[in-house]
Design a protein around this motif. Structure first.
Motif, short mmCIF file in Angstrom:
data_model
loop_
_atom_site.label_atom_id
_atom_site.label_comp_id
_atom_site.label_asym_id
_atom_site.label_seq_id
_atom_site.Cartn_x
_atom_site.Cartn_y
_atom_site.Cartn_z
N ARG A 219 -29.25 14.87 18.23
CA ARG A 219 -28.89 15.95 17.45
C ARG A 219 -30.10 16.65 17.11
O ARG A 219 -30.82 16.07 15.96
N ARG A 220 -30.47 17.95 17.44
CA ARG A 220 -31.67 18.57 17.02
C ARG A 220 -31.83 19.54 15.83
O ARG A 220 -32.72 19.60 15.36
N SER A 221 -30.22 19.46 15.25
CA SER A 221 -29.98 20.56 14.07
C SER A 221 -30.25 19.78 12.59
O SER A 221 -30.25 20.09 11.81
N GLU A 222 -30.64 18.07 12.77
CA GLU A 222 -30.45 17.73 11.87
C GLU A 222 -31.21 16.17 12.14
O GLU A 222 -31.57 16.19 13.38
N VAL A 223 -31.39 15.50 10.92
CA VAL A 223 -32.14 13.97 11.38
C VAL A 223 -31.20 13.25 12.04
O VAL A 223 -30.16 12.80 11.21
N ASP A 224 -31.33 12.85 13.23
CA ASP A 224 -30.44 11.96 13.77
C ASP A 224 -30.69 10.48 13.58
O ASP A 224 -31.53 10.16 14.62
N LYS A 225 -30.21 9.82 12.72
CA LYS A 225 -30.43 8.39 12.51
C LYS A 225 -30.15 7.84 13.60
O LYS A 225 -30.91 6.61 13.88
N GLU A 226 -29.02 7.87 14.28
CA GLU A 226 -28.48 7.02 15.13
C GLU A 226 -29.51 6.95 16.57
O GLU A 226 -29.75 6.08 17.12
N ALA A 227 -29.87 8.27 16.80
CA ALA A 227 -30.97 8.36 17.90
C ALA A 227 -32.07 7.74 17.76
O ALA A 227 -32.61 7.25 18.79
N VAL A 228 -32.67 7.90 16.47
CA VAL A 228 -33.92 7.27 16.16
C VAL A 228 -33.96 5.71 16.06
O VAL A 228 -34.69 5.05 16.60
N GLN A 229 -32.84 5.12 15.64
CA GLN A 229 -32.40 3.73 15.68
C GLN A 229 -32.47 3.32 17.17
O GLN A 229 -32.96 2.30 17.47
N THR A 230 -31.81 4.07 18.22
CA THR A 230 -31.75 3.77 19.52
C THR A 230 -33.37 3.97 19.93
O THR A 230 -33.51 2.91 20.75
N ILE A 231 -33.97 4.83 19.74
CA ILE A 231 -35.38 4.76 20.18
C ILE A 231 -35.96 3.50 19.78
O ILE A 231 -36.85 2.80 20.53
N PHE A 232 -36.04 3.11 18.33
CA PHE A 232 -36.73 2.01 17.92
C PHE A 232 -36.28 0.55 18.68
O PHE A 232 -36.81 -0.29 18.69
N ARG A 233 -34.83 0.58 18.71
CA ARG A 233 -34.37 -0.47 19.32
C ARG A 233 -35.01 -0.66 20.75
O ARG A 233 -35.33 -1.76 21.18
N LEU A 234 -35.09 0.43 21.39
CA LEU A 234 -35.35 0.35 23.11
C LEU A 234 -37.03 -0.14 23.11
O LEU A 234 -37.42 -1.06 23.68
N LEU A 235 -37.71 0.40 22.06
CA LEU A 235 -39.07 -0.01 22.08
C LEU A 235 -39.19 -1.37 21.42
O LEU A 235 -40.06 -2.31 22.11
N ARG A 236 -38.35 -2.05 20.80
CA ARG A 236 -38.45 -3.28 20.28
C ARG A 236 -38.09 -4.12 21.46
O ARG A 236 -38.48 -5.49 21.80
N GLU A 237 -37.26 -3.79 22.62
CA GLU A 237 -36.68 -4.35 23.78
C GLU A 237 -37.86 -4.31 24.84
O GLU A 237 -37.85 -4.83 25.91
N GLY A 238 -39.11 -3.65 24.50
CA GLY A 238 -40.15 -3.41 25.40
C GLY A 238 -39.91 -2.39 26.47
O GLY A 238 -40.37 -2.47 27.47
N LYS A 239 -38.90 -1.42 26.30
CA LYS A 239 -38.91 -0.14 27.09
C LYS A 239 -39.69 0.91 27.22
O LYS A 239 -40.35 1.01 26.10
N VAL A 240 -39.68 1.77 28.27
CA VAL A 240 -40.11 2.96 28.28
C VAL A 240 -39.22 3.97 27.90
O VAL A 240 -38.38 4.21 28.49
N VAL A 241 -39.53 4.90 26.70
CA VAL A 241 -38.95 5.88 26.04
C VAL A 241 -39.64 7.05 26.33
O VAL A 241 -40.64 7.24 25.82
N CYS A 242 -38.84 8.08 27.07
CA CYS A 242 -39.56 9.28 27.27
C CYS A 242 -38.80 10.71 26.32
O CYS A 242 -37.67 10.55 26.30
N PHE A 243 -39.51 11.26 25.71
CA PHE A 243 -38.93 12.66 25.27
C PHE A 243 -39.90 13.76 25.35
O PHE A 243 -41.30 13.50 25.76
N PHE A 244 -39.41 14.99 25.31
CA PHE A 244 -40.24 16.17 25.63
C PHE A 244 -40.47 16.89 24.05
O PHE A 244 -39.88 17.28 23.62
N PRO A 245 -41.79 16.76 23.64
CA PRO A 245 -42.21 17.31 22.33
C PRO A 245 -41.82 18.44 22.02
O PRO A 245 -41.89 18.90 20.84
N GLU A 246 -41.97 19.33 23.14
CA GLU A 246 -41.45 20.65 22.90
C GLU A 246 -40.19 21.08 22.32
O GLU A 246 -39.68 22.00 21.61
N GLY A 247 -39.39 20.06 22.64
CA GLY A 247 -37.88 20.23 21.93
C GLY A 247 -36.97 20.84 22.93
O GLY A 247 -35.79 20.92 22.72
#
Length: 194
Positions: free
Chosen positions: A84-112
């Motif tokens: 959710r781009r209109s707010e701080v999306d805690k669930e998405a942030v938790q997913t990102i860091f869970r994937l990183l802890r699992e050793g995954k490649v996480v992609c996003f586009f910083p332009e948004g």
């Protein structure tokens, strides 16, 4: 299973219609977590990055793409998850860091969002996530997807597409401003064929 079927079908179509080429694939670490960041000018960009990467990629995607149940099913099968781009999306942030802890490649586009063929300013939240993750960052530069399938086109058209991956670097000790500068520099070098 769906991920790999879609990947190889998309790779076949990209090579057939877009003379698709990827270089620097060896720069994506073989194991362990990393962030993959890229310029973004087309809905083709995630497909192109997924095809170019030797590892499975998990994508941060805007929430609006998940409103259609069928689209949401396939996006999730392909490793995408909503933000959710209109707010701080805690669930998405938790997913990102869970994937990183699992050793995954996480992609996003910083332009948004998709640009019009030239880089937009990066979202501050994206830069903060990259710094907080403190994992290697690989910059991917994509050329040709804007010409093939910009936001103004209803269907893709054949056009040469190329992806260049830069060597990974650590965000340690960087500020959001210097991090943005480093990412932009690596994208520009690739755009100019270096």
């Amino acid at each position: 299973m769906i991920y790999y079927l879609c990947k190889y079908l998309a790779l076949f179509l990209l090579k057939l219609f877009s003379s698709f080429r990827a270089s620097g694939r060896e720069h994506i670490p073989r194991h362990g977590p990393c962030f993959l960041v890229s310029n973004h000018s087309s809905y083709l960009d995630p497909v192109v990055l997924g095809c170019a990467s030797p590892r499975r990629v998990y994508f941060v995607a805007k929430e609006e793409l998940f409103r259609n149940p069928l689209a949401a099913f396939f996006l999730r099968q392909l490793g995408a998850f909503p933000l959710r781009r209109s707010e701080v999306d805690k669930e998405a942030v938790q997913t990102i860091f869970r994937l990183l802890r699992e050793g995954k490649v996480v992609c996003f586009f910083p332009e948004g969002t998709r640009n019009e063929g030239t880089l937009l300013p990066f979202r501050k939240g994206a830069l903060k996530l990259l710094l907080r993750g403190n994992v290697p960052i690989v910059v991917a530069s994509i050329r040709g997807t804007y010409e093939s399938f910009s936001r103004h086109r209803k269907f893709p058209r054949p056009f040469p597409i190329r992806v260049v991956f830069s060597p990974p670097f650590s965000p340690e000790g960087l500020t959001p401003e210097t991090l943005e500068g480093e990412i932009r520099k690596r994208m520009e070098v690739a755009f100019h064929g270096s």
